[in-house]
Design a protein around this motif. Structure first.
Motif, short mmCIF file in Angstrom:
data_model
loop_
_atom_site.label_atom_id
_atom_site.label_comp_id
_atom_site.label_asym_id
_atom_site.label_seq_id
_atom_site.Cartn_x
_atom_site.Cartn_y
_atom_site.Cartn_z
N LYS A 261 8.14 -25.01 21.45
CA LYS A 261 7.96 -24.26 20.13
C LYS A 261 9.52 -24.16 19.33
O LYS A 261 9.61 -24.07 18.26
CB LYS A 261 7.73 -23.07 20.31
N SER A 262 10.66 -24.66 20.06
CA SER A 262 11.97 -24.81 19.45
C SER A 262 12.03 -26.10 18.52
O SER A 262 13.15 -26.09 17.63
CB SER A 262 13.06 -24.63 20.49
N VAL A 263 11.21 -26.92 18.83
CA VAL A 263 11.23 -28.42 18.23
C VAL A 263 10.79 -28.34 16.89
O VAL A 263 9.75 -27.53 16.55
CB VAL A 263 10.72 -29.43 19.15
N LYS A 264 11.46 -28.95 15.89
CA LYS A 264 11.08 -29.02 14.56
C LYS A 264 10.37 -30.53 14.18
O LYS A 264 10.79 -31.29 14.80
CB LYS A 264 11.81 -28.60 13.44
N GLY A 265 9.38 -30.42 13.05
CA GLY A 265 9.03 -31.80 12.77
C GLY A 265 10.15 -32.58 12.48
O GLY A 265 10.07 -34.01 12.75
N GLU A 266 11.15 -32.11 11.66
CA GLU A 266 12.29 -32.95 11.39
C GLU A 266 13.21 -33.51 12.50
O GLU A 266 13.66 -34.69 12.51
CB GLU A 266 13.26 -32.08 10.64
N ASP A 267 13.21 -32.63 13.68
CA ASP A 267 13.97 -33.23 14.92
C ASP A 267 13.03 -34.77 15.39
O ASP A 267 13.63 -35.76 15.98
CB ASP A 267 13.89 -32.22 16.00
N ILE A 268 11.83 -34.57 15.34
CA ILE A 268 10.74 -35.66 15.97
C ILE A 268 11.09 -36.76 15.01
O ILE A 268 11.07 -37.91 15.42
CB ILE A 268 9.33 -35.16 16.04
N LEU A 269 11.00 -36.61 13.72
CA LEU A 269 11.23 -37.68 12.69
C LEU A 269 12.31 -38.28 13.01
O LEU A 269 12.62 -39.49 13.11
CB LEU A 269 11.13 -37.05 11.40
N THR A 270 13.49 -37.52 13.18
CA THR A 270 14.95 -38.26 13.31
C THR A 270 14.90 -39.15 14.55
O THR A 270 15.27 -40.26 14.56
CB THR A 270 15.90 -37.21 13.39
N PHE A 271 14.31 -38.50 15.64
CA PHE A 271 14.19 -39.36 17.11
C PHE A 271 13.27 -40.64 16.97
O PHE A 271 13.78 -41.70 17.27
CB PHE A 271 13.74 -38.34 18.16
N MET A 272 12.12 -40.46 16.27
CA MET A 272 11.42 -41.46 16.07
C MET A 272 11.94 -42.66 15.19
O MET A 272 11.58 -43.99 15.52
CB MET A 272 10.01 -40.99 15.37
N LYS A 273 12.73 -42.37 14.17
CA LYS A 273 13.27 -43.27 13.44
C LYS A 273 14.35 -44.13 14.29
O LYS A 273 14.55 -45.06 14.17
CB LYS A 273 14.08 -42.87 12.41
N PHE A 274 15.09 -43.15 15.35
CA PHE A 274 16.07 -44.01 16.06
C PHE A 274 15.47 -45.09 17.13
O PHE A 274 15.93 -46.08 17.07
CB PHE A 274 16.77 -42.88 16.96
N ILE A 275 14.15 -44.51 17.66
CA ILE A 275 13.53 -45.43 18.64
C ILE A 275 13.09 -46.59 17.57
O ILE A 275 13.33 -47.86 18.16
CB ILE A 275 12.23 -44.71 18.96
N TYR A 276 12.56 -46.54 16.32
CA TYR A 276 12.20 -47.62 15.57
C TYR A 276 13.35 -48.65 15.32
O TYR A 276 13.25 -49.83 15.57
CB TYR A 276 11.66 -47.20 14.10
N SER A 277 14.43 -47.83 15.27
CA SER A 277 15.68 -49.05 15.07
C SER A 277 16.21 -49.61 16.33
O SER A 277 16.90 -50.79 16.32
CB SER A 277 16.86 -48.04 14.56
N GLU A 278 15.80 -49.12 17.55
CA GLU A 278 16.06 -49.71 18.78
C GLU A 278 15.04 -50.83 19.04
O GLU A 278 15.53 -51.81 19.69
CB GLU A 278 16.24 -48.85 19.96
N TYR A 279 13.81 -50.50 18.76
CA TYR A 279 12.65 -51.54 18.83
C TYR A 279 12.77 -52.58 18.09
O TYR A 279 12.38 -53.73 18.43
CB TYR A 279 11.45 -50.57 19.00
N LYS A 280 13.25 -52.31 16.78
CA LYS A 280 13.28 -53.50 15.75
C LYS A 280 14.76 -53.18 15.15
O LYS A 280 14.86 -53.04 13.96
CB LYS A 280 12.19 -53.01 14.81
N PRO A 281 15.52 -53.74 15.89
CA PRO A 281 16.97 -53.74 15.47
C PRO A 281 17.21 -54.53 14.30
O PRO A 281 16.72 -55.75 14.28
CB PRO A 281 17.96 -54.15 16.67
N GLN A 282 17.77 -54.07 13.07
CA GLN A 282 18.00 -54.77 11.99
C GLN A 282 16.62 -55.22 11.37
O GLN A 282 16.65 -56.44 10.64
CB GLN A 282 18.88 -55.96 12.09
#
Length: 268
Positions: free
Chosen positions: A169-190
């Motif tokens: 319950k302490s997690v916000k949608g914005e937290d997940i968005l930021t982390f998922m964008k990081f995953i995307y940048s690692e899976y598809k660097p540049q």
């Protein structure tokens, strides 16, 4: 008629050989040699240049002698810190022609092992956003559990994805968005799609698990996303949420709203 078919097949072979000369297989005879470790090293270091591999051969074994020789190579990537195993074979041609063709699963083997190796860094990064991400070993264990969930009128395994994220319950949608964008940048660097070629796309599922609950089989499935070579960041978000947003910013806004709503109503 048979001669015509053979002629057409040989023409196709010539065309394919020309078009595929830079790919992982080439035409040879059934007694030809598979691609060498040097061939595979050069090919992989070019294909995955975006992550700067520096491959060192650790072992080379002939599993099957000619005809249709089968070799197994183990490489260590000094730059990224992991080992992987790849096959290099001469197999029967896909087309109905005599001879053999060289084939290696090196691209798939490298990308899979790279993405698995990446999990440890993602687990640590998730903590910065208040998320809990399962380690690769935990994912394998959870997939073997008997936990299920209802999808429509069917019961399916609760855990099926490559990566698993737990939120409370302490997690916000914005937290997940930021982390998922990081995953995307690692899976598809540049935005390079090499790591996510068609056989190696990745699924990431998100679950609600109350803070303090250690039994992960009690988690509640919320939503899942797929990371695929052909999809940009906006399209990746749309594999999980529904949105009529015209641009990436609008879809991100909907992403946050959807996840906030799911977390708010989870656990009831």
């Amino acid at each position: 008629m048979k001669q015509l078919i053979r002629y057409i097949s040989l023409v196709v072979v010539c065309i394919c050989t020309f078009l595929l000369s830079g790919c992982s297989f080439v035409w040879t005879t059934e007694n030809g040699d598979p691609a060498t470790p040097e061939d595979i090293k050069a090919s992989l270091e070019k294909e995955f240049a975006v992550v700067h591999p520096n491959l060192v051969l650790q072992s080379s074994v002939v599993e099957q002698e000619k005809p249709f020789q089968r070799n197994v190579y183990v490489f260590y990537d000094e730059s990224n810190g992991f080992s992987f195993t790849t096959n290099s074979v001469v197999q029967r041609p896909t087309l109905p022609v005599p001879g053999g063709e060289r084939y290696t699963n090196a691209n798939f083997a490298y990308s899979q092992e790279y993405l698995i190796h990446l999990n440890a860094a993602l687990v640590e990064r998730a903590k910065q956003h208040g998320l809990r991400m399962a380690t690769h070993e935990e994912v394998l264990k959870l997939k073997k559990s008997e936990a299920t969930r209802v999808a429509g009128t069917n019961k399916i395994p609760l855990f099926r994805s490559n990566e698993i994220i737990f939120v409370d319950k302490s997690v916000k949608g914005e937290d997940i968005l930021t982390f998922m964008k990081f995953i995307y940048s690692e899976y598809k660097p540049q935005d390079n799609r090499a790591l996510l070629h068609p056989r190696a796309d990745r699924s990431v599922d998100i679950y609600y698990l109350p803070k303090g609950e250690e039994d992960k089989t009690k988690a509640e499935y919320l939503i899942g996303f797929r990371f695929m070579a052909r999809n940009d960041w906006k399209e990746t978000m749309l594999t999980g949420i529904g949105s009529t947003g015209k641009d990436t910013f609008a879809v991100e806004r909907d992403f946050v709203k959807v996840l906030d709503h799911m977390i708010k109503h989870a656990g009831y």
